[in-house]
Design a protein around this motif. Structure first.
Motif, short mmCIF file in Angstrom:
data_model
loop_
_atom_site.label_atom_id
_atom_site.label_comp_id
_atom_site.label_asym_id
_atom_site.label_seq_id
_atom_site.Cartn_x
_atom_site.Cartn_y
_atom_site.Cartn_z
N ALA A 85 0.85 -1.20 0.00
CA ALA A 85 0.00 0.00 0.00
C ALA A 85 0.88 1.24 0.00
O ALA A 85 1.98 1.24 0.56
CB ALA A 85 -0.90 0.00 1.23
N ASP A 86 0.37 2.28 -0.60
CA ASP A 86 1.10 3.55 -0.66
C ASP A 86 0.78 4.34 0.61
O ASP A 86 0.12 5.38 0.56
CB ASP A 86 0.70 4.32 -1.92
CG ASP A 86 1.57 5.53 -2.15
OD1 ASP A 86 2.68 5.60 -1.58
OD2 ASP A 86 1.13 6.42 -2.90
N THR A 87 1.25 3.81 1.74
CA THR A 87 1.03 4.47 3.03
C THR A 87 2.25 5.30 3.40
O THR A 87 3.27 5.27 2.70
CB THR A 87 0.75 3.42 4.13
OG1 THR A 87 1.84 2.49 4.17
CG2 THR A 87 -0.55 2.67 3.87
N GLU A 88 2.15 6.01 4.49
CA GLU A 88 3.23 6.87 4.97
C GLU A 88 4.52 6.07 5.13
O GLU A 88 4.52 4.97 5.69
CB GLU A 88 2.82 7.46 6.32
CG GLU A 88 3.88 8.31 6.97
CD GLU A 88 3.46 8.79 8.35
OE1 GLU A 88 4.28 9.49 8.98
OE2 GLU A 88 2.35 8.46 8.81
N ALA A 89 5.62 6.61 4.63
CA ALA A 89 6.93 5.97 4.78
C ALA A 89 7.40 6.13 6.22
O ALA A 89 7.47 7.25 6.74
CB ALA A 89 7.94 6.60 3.82
N ARG A 90 7.65 5.00 6.87
CA ARG A 90 8.16 4.99 8.25
C ARG A 90 9.22 3.92 8.35
O ARG A 90 9.22 2.96 7.58
CB ARG A 90 7.03 4.70 9.25
CG ARG A 90 5.90 5.73 9.19
CD ARG A 90 4.79 5.46 10.21
NE ARG A 90 4.13 4.19 9.96
CZ ARG A 90 3.79 3.32 10.91
NH1 ARG A 90 4.06 3.57 12.17
NH2 ARG A 90 3.19 2.19 10.60
N ASP A 91 10.12 4.04 9.32
CA ASP A 91 11.20 3.08 9.49
C ASP A 91 10.70 1.66 9.72
O ASP A 91 11.38 0.70 9.37
CB ASP A 91 12.11 3.47 10.66
CG ASP A 91 12.92 4.72 10.36
OD1 ASP A 91 13.07 5.08 9.18
OD2 ASP A 91 13.41 5.35 11.32
N VAL A 92 9.52 1.50 10.30
CA VAL A 92 9.00 0.17 10.64
C VAL A 92 8.21 -0.48 9.51
O VAL A 92 7.79 -1.62 9.63
CB VAL A 92 8.12 0.23 11.91
CG1 VAL A 92 8.96 0.66 13.11
CG2 VAL A 92 6.94 1.17 11.70
#
Length: 132
Positions: A75-82
């Motif tokens: 999914a094109d969700t928010e980029a986060r380290d996890v």
């Protein structure tokens, strides 16, 4: 009841409505065995290979012990380290028991899927969990 669907498949989790509490937010899923598989394609940019893998995964829906099946792509969700969105395709299956998950592994349709599609992937990671 929550519908689980992806790539043209939809399934309903049995007994889920009974697990949901009024006003409690998200419904809970009864304790089941979940089989979550992530696929990295040899040719990560090939939509044809991705579509062939998805078509192969769809054949697994005919295996009777599978209670629900979801096929997805990152999914094109928010980029986060996890968040790991490096895979190309995933599938999530629900089974009633560990024995059912084993029956799925040994089923001729699953064996045919592997024979037909294993040449498409370079890496597969599986997470099997038991609900608590």
């Amino acid at each position: 009841m929550m519908a689980i669907g992806g790539a043209g498949l939809a399934a309903t989790l049995p007994g889920e409505a009974a697990e949901a509490k009024a006003g409690a937010g998200a419904a809970t899923v009864p304790a089941k065995v979940l089989h979550h598989v992530f696929f990295w394609l040899k040719d990560a940019g090939s939509t044809a290979d991705r579509d062939r893998l998805i078509a192969g995964l769809r054949t697994l829906a005919a295996i009777p012990v599978i209670r629900a099946l979801h096929i997805g792509v990152p999914a094109d969700t928010e980029a986060r380290d996890v968040v790991d969105g490096s895979y190309q395709v995933s599938e999530l299956m629900f089974f009633d028991t560990v024995a059912d998950q084993k029956a799925y592994q040994d089923h001729p349709i699953h064996r045919q899927f592997v024979a037909d599609c294993e040449k498409l992937w370079r890496k597969v990671v599986v997470y099997d969990t038991l609900g608590v």
